[in-house]
Design an enzyme around this catalytic site. Structure first.
Site, PDB file in Angstrom:
ATOM      1  N   CYS A  53      29.095   0.387   2.970  1.00  0.00           N
ATOM      2  CA  CYS A  53      29.035  -0.984   3.451  1.00  0.00           C
ATOM      3  C   CYS A  53      29.229  -0.943   4.964  1.00  0.00           C
ATOM      4  O   CYS A  53      30.178  -0.323   5.449  1.00  0.00           O
ATOM      5  CB  CYS A  53      30.122  -1.831   2.803  1.00  0.00           C
ATOM      6  SG  CYS A  53      30.275  -3.477   3.532  1.00  0.00           S
ATOM      7  N   ASP A  60      28.935   2.202  -1.521  1.00  0.00           N
ATOM      8  CA  ASP A  60      28.042   1.427  -2.375  1.00  0.00           C
ATOM      9  C   ASP A  60      27.206   2.407  -3.183  1.00  0.00           C
ATOM     10  O   ASP A  60      26.872   3.490  -2.703  1.00  0.00           O
ATOM     11  CB  ASP A  60      27.111   0.540  -1.531  1.00  0.00           C
ATOM     12  CG  ASP A  60      27.834  -0.631  -0.892  1.00  0.00           C
ATOM     13  OD1 ASP A  60      28.685  -1.233  -1.567  1.00  0.00           O
ATOM     14  OD2 ASP A  60      27.544  -0.936   0.271  1.00  0.00           O
TER      15      ASP A  60
END
Length: 155
Positions: A53, A60
């Site tokens: 992120c 992620d």
């Protein structure tokens, strides 16, 4: 065309390589398509794709499916694996990662057609799925469905 001619310019296949620190540093390589007069679809699936992120730095995770109908070129798979792994320490939103991967492949390969499905695991309780393709699929080429189920604890 001999195998020696096809693979002569590759720099990563068959040897130890270091994981690139960023997608910009990653080297994607291509080889001539020995079946360039035949319409067919190539699929790469990366069920454990990771990036960061850009705001929080938290990891992620996504399941990527890349389909393409090659023209004159094929992507060399080890270079693709290293390119995808280079996102592991790269901060970008899901949409940017997914579309950037597709555009980089299109720039390299000039395929007849390409699509990518980025099936991202939830962030803040919401899964984000990102889809991109270069246009309509060529007629007469079998393009299978991506068949990644909607989020239900994906797997």
């Amino acid at each position: 065309m001999t195998e020696e001619n096809i693979y002569a310019n590759l720099t990563q296949l068959g040897g130890a390589t270091v994981q690139p620190k960023s997608p910009e540093e990653a080297v994607l390589e291509k080889v001539p398509n020995p079946q360039k007069d035949t319409g067919y679809c190539v699929r790469f699936t990366a069920p454990e794709f990771t990036s960061l992120c850009p705001i929080t730095g938290q990891p992620d995770f996504a399941h990527l499916v890349i389909d393409y109908v090659p023209g004159d070129w094929l992507v060399e798979s080890k270079s693709l694996k290293l390119f995808l792994a280079s996102f592991r320490n790269h901060g970008a939103f899901h949409e940017d990662c997914t579309v950037s991967i597709a555009k980089r492949l299109v720039d390299l390969l000039e395929p007849q057609w390409l699509r990518i499905g980025g099936y991202w695991y939830p962030r803040g309780g919401i899964p984000i799925d990102v889809f991109y393709q270069t246009g309509p699929a060529p007629e007469g080429v079998w393009i299978p469905e991506q068949s990644v189920a909607g989020y239900r604890g994906r797997g």
